[in-house]
Structures are given as structure tokens and as C-alpha cells.
Design a protein around this motif. Structure first.
Motif, PDB file in Angstrom:
ATOM      1  N   THR A  53      45.658  45.449  42.273  1.00 43.65           N
ATOM      2  CA  THR A  53      44.247  45.836  42.257  1.00 43.65           C
ATOM      3  C   THR A  53      43.444  44.580  41.883  1.00 43.65           C
ATOM      4  OG1 THR A  53      44.248  46.405  39.928  1.00 43.65           O
ATOM      5  CG2 THR A  53      44.790  48.183  41.464  1.00 43.65           C
ATOM      6  N   THR A  54      42.145  44.658  42.123  1.00 39.18           N
ATOM      7  CA  THR A  54      41.291  43.505  41.821  1.00 39.18           C
ATOM      8  C   THR A  54      41.422  43.104  40.347  1.00 39.18           C
ATOM      9  OG1 THR A  54      39.803  44.425  43.455  1.00 39.18           O
ATOM     10  CG2 THR A  54      38.918  42.692  42.069  1.00 39.18           C
ATOM     11  N   LYS A  55      41.414  44.111  39.497  1.00 36.46           N
ATOM     12  CA  LYS A  55      41.486  43.844  38.067  1.00 36.46           C
ATOM     13  C   LYS A  55      42.813  43.178  37.702  1.00 36.46           C
ATOM     14  CE  LYS A  55      40.645  46.322  33.750  1.00 36.46           C
ATOM     15  NZ  LYS A  55      40.428  47.644  33.151  1.00 36.46           N
TER      16      LYS A  55
ATOM     17  N   GLU B  19      29.567  41.739  37.944  1.00 30.77           N
ATOM     18  CA  GLU B  19      28.354  42.571  37.985  1.00 30.77           C
ATOM     19  C   GLU B  19      27.423  42.113  39.115  1.00 30.77           C
ATOM     20  OE1 GLU B  19      26.608  43.106  34.074  1.00 30.77           O
ATOM     21  OE2 GLU B  19      24.703  43.548  35.076  1.00 30.77           O
TER      22      GLU B  19
ATOM     23  N   SER C 287      34.462  45.738  42.966  1.00 28.09           N
ATOM     24  CA  SER C 287      35.129  46.932  42.445  1.00 28.09           C
ATOM     25  C   SER C 287      36.489  46.533  41.866  1.00 28.09           C
ATOM     26  CB  SER C 287      35.306  47.944  43.568  1.00 28.09           C
ATOM     27  OG  SER C 287      36.222  48.908  43.176  1.00 28.09           O
TER      28      SER C 287
ATOM     29  N   GLN D 124      34.414  41.155  50.500  1.00 30.75           N
ATOM     30  CA  GLN D 124      34.822  41.433  49.116  1.00 30.75           C
ATOM     31  C   GLN D 124      35.966  40.507  48.692  1.00 30.75           C
ATOM     32  OE1 GLN D 124      33.884  43.596  46.685  1.00 30.75           O
ATOM     33  NE2 GLN D 124      32.133  44.435  47.796  1.00 30.75           N
TER      34      GLN D 124
ATOM     35  N   LYS E 171      38.862  48.548  40.708  1.00 31.68           N
ATOM     36  CA  LYS E 171      39.969  49.500  40.886  1.00 31.68           C
ATOM     37  C   LYS E 171      40.629  49.402  42.257  1.00 31.68           C
ATOM     38  CE  LYS E 171      38.330  52.964  37.649  1.00 31.68           C
ATOM     39  NZ  LYS E 171      37.669  54.256  37.500  1.00 31.68           N
ATOM     40  N   ASP E 172      39.927  48.822  43.222  1.00 35.74           N
ATOM     41  CA  ASP E 172      40.466  48.794  44.584  1.00 35.74           C
ATOM     42  C   ASP E 172      41.651  47.842  44.707  1.00 35.74           C
ATOM     43  OD1 ASP E 172      38.644  50.606  45.442  1.00 35.74           O
ATOM     44  OD2 ASP E 172      37.197  49.108  46.103  1.00 35.74           O
TER      45      ASP E 172
ATOM     46  N   ASP F 213      28.970  42.761  42.534  1.00 47.28           N
ATOM     47  CA  ASP F 213      29.353  44.150  42.754  1.00 47.28           C
ATOM     48  C   ASP F 213      30.814  44.273  43.205  1.00 47.28           C
ATOM     49  OD1 ASP F 213      28.904  46.830  42.774  1.00 47.28           O
ATOM     50  OD2 ASP F 213      28.165  46.892  44.838  1.00 47.28           O
TER      51      ASP F 213
END
Lengths: 475, 295
Positions: free
Chosen positions: B96-98, B121, B126, B138, B128-129, B124
Motif C-alpha cells: 500500500t502507499t503507506k 495533504e 491516498s 498518483q 490505503k490504496d 491528495d
């Protein structure tokens, strides 16, 4: 040039189809030989052989229209909507017709019966052809065709396929009308199915894996990710690295000395095993549900074939990425890449060896418990795996990794090469002895083989890490 | 402020892929604090040059030294000072991105978590993706974050904005303008969106077929080429105009629009005065200059 003609040119424009042509040409020749033998020696069950061939022809031919259909540009091509149907028919029906002419030589038939048998055979051959085509259209991964091969082998072993085949051949000749009716129905349904107006919409832009796409690393990677995303939708969060596993590895990376080798070794292990470990911890039952029946099947097989399981880790690791070639996401230099890849290879070899040894130990009590099986007069006995071969993964894994490094752009070629190399080694005396387990192998042989295989791997890895381009098109 | 000590030095660097000469005896010096626009057509050798600088490619001939170390032998110490946004955006798709941010940040002691939060922020992103399911834009935003999160001294951006939408591109430019406030930071930006590039660069490097066509400051390049409109104050213009090094000339009866090379403003004004003409001079955009140089 007509649209159909332009599409038919793909049969020779696509280079992989030259190989397929050669492959099917050889099989067609063999089938003709079998048919000649059937005619001269009056053997039954042989005239059905082209049906099997037509099934596999269907699976390959279907890849061409799917290849075009999935490309977005083809959606708007004028006059292209009905082309898949025309293309498939143009190839399949004449081929089936040619093979059905083999029934002209079927022994002891009068003219009327011969003509009816030809029509009946044509119906059956086209049915098998359309079945093959449907199979590939239905599944998004052509590789499932391979799943049919063990099924065919099993069918032949347990269900007495030859009797079944003879029965169908008998029906083609003796009850042609039912077969012709079946053929008309199947061809009608196929004509409707592949002529649908929404066929192009269904397939436009979807990711699918064709017969030779295993060569395409980028496409395979996209396909795997797309499948993961699909599974994620069905079962949210289940196909991800668990927070425990992530925490374990990330804390070790950040805890190691900054810029030290330790960071990169932990990072490499995380990248390679993080997902697998997470999945296994979340759903370890699924793994054993798959493994145990395969293990039982192999151990009930006669001969030494069951020990093939010792070769599996050595072959499977060809798909493990040693993380040598990647863009600069993290600050590891060439030296760090070398040491992290070496650590990953050693860890993989130890885990692979541990896994097969564990399996081999597991089969020992099972040998005492599991009964003899008798099916249709054939008795199968459960034999434990020979634990003496536990060291094979330790010898094979470095060789496979070395081959994978050399053929990193062509994983399937690496796979073929791995199989060829091990086949050659298999016939060398040392492996011949191992295979039969008749002569105990001296530990000296094993140590020499161990040192040689790891020396080859380290040399190749060092050369790649220090002397070659690590990304993109470079050598 | 540009420091005289070069952080990248290339001497006669050549690299070949089969029959293609990707780099042909390239000589180059990049000084600390420079913001370099690397320009060139597709296949000009821009990405190869960047990859040689960080040691992903090894030069077949010549020498490439980055941070006073041979590029092929860069260690984590030097590589930890380089941020690289890869043209092909290779990331770990199954995380995931995180997870990916946490994984990359674990390697850097100096990871700027405040910058990370601000960036997430502003852009933008995400968390969780799964990275593999992100759109190209992205993914590119994420790649930029991973390259700037540890505040590298040398930031290499290989087509960083190609997949960004106009709003994200604007944000990215603002971010770059913020980043270049640090005088010690060197940035090499390779892009085809020249209107964006010209807002931030102070040095240009133009490549063609593996060779460096121009390696000069952006100001000197802008001074070298100039376009002007000449309007005659009494009647038609003479048939022969007294300008040399004319790149283009569109002439009507009493008016001419010309592009010339190596003329100062004073020289042009003097010529216009001699012809009894009014002159309107305007500098060329980077895109216009690039077309002239590369053609």
C-alpha cells in the motif's frame, strides 16, 4: 485487402506462431502415422486422435482474436466486430474438414456409412475445436490450458481413457446422426457466441495472459497486480502485508546501521518474503489444503517420480526476484545489491531445503497410516519420500538463480534453461545414483557439487552487480 | 548560489545499446546549486545520461564521477544524498502507499516526516490504496515524494510531470520552486514540458543523438537568440536587411518579424535606427529556443 485477410496474416506475422506451426505440424505428422497404422493394422480408437489436436489448435488460434480484441484501438475499427467469428471459423472449419477425411480410410465401411462417418467426425472435431476456443476466451490466463495436461494424464490413468475414446469413435461411425446433430448445435451456438455485438465491449482493454506472455515481465507483473486488486475487492484487506510482518521488517531496517549492509539484507528479505509470510500467517490452512493432495498423489505414484518434489524448489525459484535490477528507490549501491541478493539466495535455499525436508519427514508416518488403494484393478501404495535427497535444493537453487540472472528479461527462457540444465545433470552419474537411491552418494560428491554450484552463482551475481547495467535496456 | 566545486563530472563518457549510440563522448560538469534543464528529443540519451550519473548504467568509455566517487562504486553514503524519480516509475506495486513510504523512509535517518505529511495533504495521496492500483499520476506523485522525502542534495527528475494533470503540475512546480530555495541543492530535470521547466532552471543541457549540443546557462541561451518586430516608419522596408545570423524572417511590405542569433539589444536598436524603423524585441521561450537549437 479484406479485414479478414489482414487478420489471417497474423498467423505468420506473429513469430511465436512459427513455433506453434512447427509444433502442430510435428503432431499432425505423428497423428497421420498413427492413422496409417490404424488403417493397415485395423486398430480402433486411433481415428479420434485429431479431436484432441483440434482442441489444442483451438486454444492457440483463439489467442489471436483475443489479442486484437483486448487492444483498445480495435474497438473502433470499422467492420471488425464480426471478425473474431469469421477468423475462428476460417481456420477451424477447414482444418476439421481435412481431418474428418481420415474417416474415408476407416476399415469396413460402405460409401454411405463412410460419408456419414466423415460428417460425424467433422462435427466432433469442430466441437472439440470450439471447446478449446471457448476455454481460452473464458479464462483470462492461457496458462490454465496446462492444467488440463495432468487432468488428461489422470483421466488416462484412473478412468481408462482408451475405452472412452474407442466408445466415441464407435459412436462417430455407428451412430453418426446423433454426432452430426451435436455438431450442428455446437457450431450454431459458436457462430452466435462469437458473433455477439457486445463481444468487443467485454474484451476491450482487459488484461489477459496469452500463450507466450510469460515472456513479458511487465505484462505478467500488471496481470498479477490486477488479480490481487480483484481479490482485494472480494475480500478487502486480505491480500496485503500484515501490520505485524511489516512492523517486524521495517523496525529491523530502520534499526540497522544507516547505509550498512544489514539494512539492505532486511529490505531484500522483506520485499521477497513479506507478502508470502503475511498470506501464510493469515491463511496457512489453504496452503496445506493444496499441498497435501499433491503430496499424496505423488507418493501413491509408482516409481521414483515422487522424489520430484525435491527438485521443485530448485525450479520454482526462477521466478524469485533477487532485487538486483531495479531503479533507485532506496540508496543501495552495487555492493549492497550484491550482498542483499546473496543473503536472499542463501535464505531461500535454506527455507527450500527445510521445506522439502519437513515434507519428507511428514510422509514417513503417513506411509505407516495410509492404506493401499485399488482402483479398476490397479493397486497403488503410499511410499514416503527419500529423505536422503534433502540436499538437492541446496545444490539446485544457486544454479537456478544464476540462470535467472542471465535471462532476467526472459523468465520463460530461464525456466526452459533451468529444466534443460537439470535434465542434463540428471543424466550425469551422480544424479542418476540419486534418482534411483540405489548407491549411497559420498558426502564428498555432495560437497563438491555444493561448492561448485554456489561458486557459479556468486561469480554470476558479482559480475551482474558490479559490471552490468542495473535497469532498463542496458546490458 | 552556485558553488564552484562540481558534484558530477563526466569525461568522454560513451554508452551503446546494440547499434544505438546512447551517449557519445559526453563531457559534463554539474556544479552544486545548479538547476539544470535536460532537454532533447525521445532517444536523445537523456535518461541514459541520468542513469550513468547514479551508476545504474556503467560507461563503456570515459569516466563518470558523482560526489567525488566513481559512479559505479557509489555507496549508500553518496546515494543517500541523491533523490531520483525514475521515468518508468518503478515502485513496489503490491504494497500500500503507506507501507511503501514507511519502507523507503526506514532507510533514511534524515527523513522529513513533516514534509511527508504536508506533501500527502497537498497532493491528495491516498495511503490505503495498493501502489499497483494507483493511476499513473498518483504513482508519479508518490515517486516524487519518495525522492524528496529525505531532502537530497542532488535531485534527479526524469520526466517527473509527464503523467500529472494540470493542477498537480502546478503544485509540483510550486514545490520545486520551494525546494530550490535551498542553495546547496542541485536539481536535474528532464522533461518535454518546456513551459514548466523554464520557470525553474538556471542552466540548460540540450542533447541530440547521444551528444551534448548545448551546455550553458539559461540566461546566456536566452540572450543568444532573440526575436523582434521591425516596423518601418516611412514606407516599405528595404529588400535586403542588414542582419547576419538570421534564423527566420517573415517579411511584409513595411514590417518584418525576425529571429536572429548573437545580437545584443543595443546592436539591434542601432540597426533599427539606421533603417528608420521602430523595433520591438521579445525574448524567445525555452520551447522556441529548443526548436532552433535542436533543428
Amino acid at each position: 485487402m479484406s479485414i479478414l485477410r489482414a487478420n489471417l496474416k497474423h498467423l505468420y506475422q506473429k513469430r511465436s506462431f512459427w513455433f506453434i506451426g512447427l509444433f502442430f505440424g510435428t503432431f499432425a505428422f505423428l497423428i497421420i502415422m498413427v492413422l496409417i497404422e490404424a488403417v493397415t493394422e485395423n486398430k480402433q480408437g486411433r481415428f479420434f486422435a485429431p479431436a484432441i489436436l483440434m482442441f489444442f489448435v483451438g486454444t492457440f488460434i483463439a489467442t489471436l482474436p483475443i489479442d486484437v480484441l483486448t487492444k483498445p484501438f480495435s474497438y473502433c475499427l470499422p467492420g471488425h466486430r464480426k471478425i473474431p467469428r469469421e477468423f475462428l471459423s476460417f481456420v477451424g472449419l477447414p482444418l476439421s474438414f481435412l481431418w474428418s477425411l481420415s474417416f474415408l480410410f476407416y476399415p469396413d465401411l460402405n460409401i454411405v456409412k463412410t460419408i456419414l462417418a466423415c460428417l460425424s467426425a467433422f462435427s466432433i472435431f469442430t466441437t472439440f475445436y470450439w471447446l478449446g476456443v471457448w476455454f481460452v476466451f473464458r479464462f483470462r490466463n492461457w496458462g490454465v490450458v496446462f492444467a488440463l495436461l495432468p487432468l488428461l494424464a489422470l483421466g488416462n490413468m484412473w478412468l481408462n481413457m482408451s475405452v472412452f475414446v474407442k466408445h466415441i469413435e464407435y459412436t462417430i461411425v455407428e451412430n453418426p446422426l446423433s454426432m452430426i446433430l451435436l455438431g450442428i448445435l455446437v457450431n450454431f451456438l459458436a457462430w452466435r457466441y462469437w458473433g455477439r455485438s457486445n463481444l468487443a465491449r467485454w474484451y476491450c482493454g482487459i488484461l489477459w495472459i496469452g500463450a507466450f506472455d510469460a515472456w513479458n515481465i511487465e505484462k505478467m507483473s500488471k496481470f498479477r497486480l490486477a488479480r490481487l486488486a480483484e481479490r482485494d475487492k472480494k475480500k478487502p484487506g486480505s491480500f496485503r502485508i500484515s501490520s505485524g510482518v511489516e512492523g517486524f521488517f521495517v523496525s529491523r531496517i530502520s534499526g540497522a546501521e544507516t547505509g550498512g549492509i544489514g539494512q539492505y539484507i532486511w529490505g531484500s528479505l522483506y520485499k521477497s518474503f513479506g507478502m508470502t509470510v503475511s498470506q501464510h500467517l493469515q491463511d496457512w490452512m489453504r496452503f496445506w489444503i493444496v499441498i497435501l493432495p499433491i503430496l499424496c498423489f505423488l507418493c501413491y505414484m509408482p516409481g521414483g517420480g515422487r522424489n520430484f518434489i525435491f527438485l521443485m524448489p530448485g525450479i520454482m525459484v526462477v521466478f524469485i526476484n533477487l532485487n538486483v535490477r531495479s531503479s533507485l528507490l532506496i540508496s543501495g549501491g552495487r555492493r549492497e545489491r550484491f550482498w542483499s541478493a546473496l543473503s536472499l539466495a542463501v535464505t531461500t535455499a535454506i527455507l527450500g531445503t527445510f521445506f522439502v525436508t519437513f515434507i519428507a519427514v511428514l510422509t514417513m508416518p503417513l506411509e505407516l497410516i495410509l492404506p493401499e488403494l485399488t482402483i479398476k484393478g490397479y493397486t497403488a501404495v503410499f511410499n514416503a519420500l527419500s529423505i536422503k535427497l534433502f540436499f538437492l535444493p541446496l545444490l539446485m537453487i544457486p544454479i537456478t538463480f544464476a540462470i535467472g540472472l542471465v535471462f532476467h528479461k526472459k523468465p520463460m527462457l530461464a525456466m526452459v534453461f533451468v529444466v534443460v540444465v537439470f535434465q542434463i545433470l540428471f543424466f550425469l552419474s551422480i544424479f542418476q545414483n540419486l534418482k534411483n537411491c540405489l548407491v549411497p552418494i559420498g558426502s564428498v560428491h555432495v560437497i563438491i557439487a555444493f561448492v561448485c554450484s554456489w561458486a557459479v552463482f556468486v561469480a554470476v551475481l558479482r559480475y551482474v552487480c558490479m559490471k552490468r547495467s542495473l535497469v532498463g535496456q542496458g546490458k | 548560489m552556485i558553488n564552484g566545486n562540481p558534484i558530477v563530472q563526466m569525461r568522454k563518457v560513451s554508452k551503446r545499446f546494440g547499434k544505438i549510440q546512447a551517449l557519445d563522448k559526453v563531457d559534463l560538469e554539474i556544479k552544486r546549486g545548479e538547476i539544470i534543464g535536460l532537454l532533447g528529443a525521445n532517444g536523445a540519451g537523456k535518461s541514459t545520461l541520468l542513469r550513468c550519473i547514479i551508476g545504474l548504467y556503467l560507461a563503456e568509455e570515459g569516466e563518470c564521477v558523482t560526489f567525488e566517487t566513481d559512479a559505479g562504486e557509489l555507496s549508500p553514503k553518496e546515494l543517500g544524498r541523491i533523490g531520483y524519480v525514475h521515468q518508468e516509475g518503478e515502485l513496489l506495486g503490491w504494497m500500500t502507499t503507506k507501507q511503501l513510504i514507511r519502507y523507503v523512509s526506514a532507510y533514511y535517518e534524515n527523513w522529513n516526516h513533516e514534509l511527508e505529511e504536508q506533501y500527502i495533504e497537498d497532493f491528495d495521496i491516498s495511503l490505503k490504496d495498493r501502489v499497483g492500483s494507483l493511476s499513473p499520476g498518483q504513482r508519479q506523485k508518490l515517486a516524487i515524494l519518495l525522492a524528496i522525502g529525505f531532502e537530497p542534495e542532488l535531485l534527479i527528475l526524469d520526466e517527473p510531470a509527464s503523467a500529472l494533470d494540470p493542477i498537480a503540475r502546478g503544485q509540483f512546480l510550486d514545490l520545486l520552486l520551494e525546494i530550490i530555495q535551498d542553495e546547496n541543492r542541485t536539481i536535474i530535470i528532464s522533461s518535454h514540458i518546456l513551459s514548466d521547466v523554464e520557470k525553474v532552471i538556471d542552466h540548460t543541457l540540450i542533447m541530440r543523438k547521444g551528444s551534448v549540443l548545448r551546455d550553458c546557462s539559461f540566461d546566456s541561451l536566452r540572450e543568444e537568440f532573440v526575436r523582434f518586430t521591425l516596423t518601418c516608419l516611412d514606407g516599405p522596408l528595404p529588400t535586403e536587411l542588414p542582419f547576419e545570423n538570421v534564423i527566420s524572417c517573415q517579411k511584409s511590405e513595411g514590417r518584418a518579424v525576425m529571429t536572429v542569433q548573437n545580437y545584443s539589444q543595443e546592436m539591434l536598436e542601432a540597426e533599427a535606427k539606421a533603417l528608420n524603423c521602430e523595433i520591438e524585441i521579445r525574448p524567445l521561450s525555452l520551447e522556441e529556443i529548443y526548436k532552433i537549437v535542436a533543428s
